[in-house]
Design a protein around this motif. Structure first.
Motif, PDB file in Angstrom:
ATOM      1  N   LYS A 176      16.581  39.324 146.825  1.00  0.00           N
ATOM      2  CA  LYS A 176      16.151  37.949 147.089  1.00  0.00           C
ATOM      3  C   LYS A 176      14.922  37.598 146.257  1.00  0.00           C
ATOM      4  N   ASP A 177      15.027  36.546 145.481  1.00  0.00           N
ATOM      5  CA  ASP A 177      13.948  36.067 144.617  1.00  0.00           C
ATOM      6  C   ASP A 177      12.878  35.356 145.449  1.00  0.00           C
ATOM      7  N   LEU A 178      11.645  35.851 145.389  1.00  0.00           N
ATOM      8  CA  LEU A 178      10.533  35.203 146.094  1.00  0.00           C
ATOM      9  C   LEU A 178      10.261  33.793 145.575  1.00  0.00           C
ATOM     10  N   PHE A 179      10.552  33.572 144.305  1.00  0.00           N
ATOM     11  CA  PHE A 179      10.247  32.291 143.663  1.00  0.00           C
ATOM     12  C   PHE A 179      11.480  31.391 143.570  1.00  0.00           C
ATOM     13  N   GLU A 180      12.473  31.679 144.373  1.00  0.00           N
ATOM     14  CA  GLU A 180      13.718  30.910 144.321  1.00  0.00           C
ATOM     15  C   GLU A 180      13.434  29.417 144.426  1.00  0.00           C
ATOM     16  N   GLY A 181      13.968  28.681 143.466  1.00  0.00           N
ATOM     17  CA  GLY A 181      13.828  27.227 143.486  1.00  0.00           C
ATOM     18  C   GLY A 181      12.565  26.697 142.836  1.00  0.00           C
ATOM     19  N   CYS A 182      11.755  27.556 142.242  1.00  0.00           N
ATOM     20  CA  CYS A 182      10.554  27.042 141.561  1.00  0.00           C
ATOM     21  C   CYS A 182      10.267  27.859 140.303  1.00  0.00           C
ATOM     22  N   GLN A 183       9.541  27.245 139.402  1.00  0.00           N
ATOM     23  CA  GLN A 183       9.107  27.902 138.171  1.00  0.00           C
ATOM     24  C   GLN A 183       7.848  28.701 138.484  1.00  0.00           C
ATOM     25  N   ILE A 184       7.739  29.910 137.969  1.00  0.00           N
ATOM     26  CA  ILE A 184       6.571  30.745 138.242  1.00  0.00           C
ATOM     27  C   ILE A 184       5.399  30.248 137.409  1.00  0.00           C
ATOM     28  N   GLY A 185       4.252  30.038 138.059  1.00  0.00           N
ATOM     29  CA  GLY A 185       3.042  29.579 137.376  1.00  0.00           C
ATOM     30  C   GLY A 185       2.416  30.665 136.527  1.00  0.00           C
TER      31      GLY A 185
END
Length: 191
Positions: free
Chosen positions: A170-179
């Motif tokens: 499971k991707d912790l950053f699912e649905g967002c671009q990593i800063g």
């Protein structure tokens, strides 16, 4: 001899010693005691809770532009998680229901988790079919990077193994671009 030792131990120590499984969890071990099964279930539930709470904080952490502030928020998360969910927490009524952990362990594990997640995203891991997913950091490397860090860590290899398996799936950053700040802070050569 055991009775003498048992009498000299405080209740918390006795509880801790009874809570630890008689042998380490192994995928090759066929039978486990009820105590071992309970321990494994507590560790698994705690790892799931950790991942869920960390994922809920990722959007906020990802939006912060200061590495110092990100680090401070990770420290706060680690401390709060231990206060709320460890066996030592006054909030945990049944001490056998909370894993033994410390904030330093959660702090280091959080950095390693974010590092692993960022690395897997860069490798397009989460977009591959499950049978094609081969993480570049093995479970053993992940666990060893935490337990052999030289820091006093109170986390079990079972808990860390569960966390690793969850992050790989499971991707912790699912649905967002990593800063960029969180990438720079957590993606150094730490593993």
């Amino acid at each position: 001899m055991d009775d003498e030792m048992s009498e000299s131990l405080c209740d918390d120590t006795k509880l801790w010693m009874n809570k630890i499984p008689k042998s380490l969890h192994s995928p090759y071990r066929m039978s486990t005691s009820d105590n071992d099964q309970k321990f494994l279930e507590v560790e698994k539930n705690s790892a799931l809770t950790y991942h869920k709470l960390l994922k809920n904080r990722m959007f906020r952490l990802n939006s912060i532009r200061s590495s110092i502030e990100i680090d401070q928020k990770i420290q706060e998360f680690s401390s709060q998680f231990c206060q709320d969910f460890s066996a030592q927490s006054p909030k945990v009524k049944d001490k056998s229901e909370g894993p033994i952990m410390n904030a330093d362990g959660i702090y280091l594990a959080t950095y390693r988790v974010v590092h692993l997640n960022v690395k897997l995203r860069k490798e397009n891991h989460y977009n591959l079919e499950e049978e094609d997913q081969y993480p570049s950091i093995s479970e053993k490397e992940f666990i060893d990077s935490i337990l052999e860090s030289g820091i006093l860590i109170y986390l079990s290899s079972t808990w860390l193994s569960e966390v690793y398996q969850i992050v790989v799936g499971k991707d912790l950053f699912e649905g967002c671009q990593i800063g960029t700040p969180i990438v720079n802070l957590c993606s150094g050569n730490i593993i």
